[in-house]
Motif scaffolding. Structure first.
Motif, short mmCIF file in Angstrom:
data_model
loop_
_atom_site.label_atom_id
_atom_site.label_comp_id
_atom_site.label_asym_id
_atom_site.label_seq_id
_atom_site.Cartn_x
_atom_site.Cartn_y
_atom_site.Cartn_z
N UNK A 9 0.86 -1.17 0.00
CA UNK A 9 0.00 0.00 0.00
C UNK A 9 0.90 1.23 0.00
N UNK A 10 0.34 2.41 -0.22
CA UNK A 10 1.15 3.62 -0.22
C UNK A 10 1.83 3.86 1.12
N UNK A 11 1.15 3.63 2.26
CA UNK A 11 1.87 3.79 3.53
C UNK A 11 3.04 2.81 3.68
N UNK A 12 2.87 1.59 3.17
CA UNK A 12 3.95 0.61 3.25
C UNK A 12 5.14 1.05 2.39
N UNK A 13 4.85 1.51 1.20
CA UNK A 13 5.91 2.00 0.32
C UNK A 13 6.60 3.21 0.95
N UNK A 14 5.83 4.13 1.54
CA UNK A 14 6.40 5.31 2.18
C UNK A 14 7.30 4.92 3.35
N UNK A 15 6.87 3.92 4.13
CA UNK A 15 7.65 3.45 5.27
C UNK A 15 9.00 2.91 4.82
#
Length: 93
Positions: A9-15
């Protein structure tokens, strides 16, 4: 075979992007100024920049897991605590 099984997900990628960028910045700092001037912090440990990054990332993981287990989603409150934690680690440890 794609990456769909990993549920990115976008939060996972951002992390993971943040972790990669933080390690790249630490590598660059170490290359420019080796050693990182170890400091003696309140925990009684002599730590370098890399040690403080590791302590802050590890503590952040535990804080967010505890927040998720106790409060559930969203994680904005846990993120605020993590930011304060990382600031304190880099200032005091």
């Amino acid at each position: 075979m794609g990456l769909g099984w990993m549920a990115w997900t976008w939060p996972t990628v951002a992390f993971f992007a943040f972790i990669f960028i933080a390690i790249a910045i630490m590598g660059r700092l170490e290359w420019r100024r080796p050693g990182g001037a170890p400091r003696h912090g309140i925990l009684g440990l002599d730590t370098t920049r890399g040690d403080r990054l590791f302590i802050s990332l590890l503590g952040s993981a535990f804080i967010l897991l505890a927040w998720l287990g106790i409060m559930g989603t969203p994680l904005w409150g846990g993120l605020a605590i993590v930011i304060v934690w990382a600031f304190l680690v880099f200032r005091l440890v």
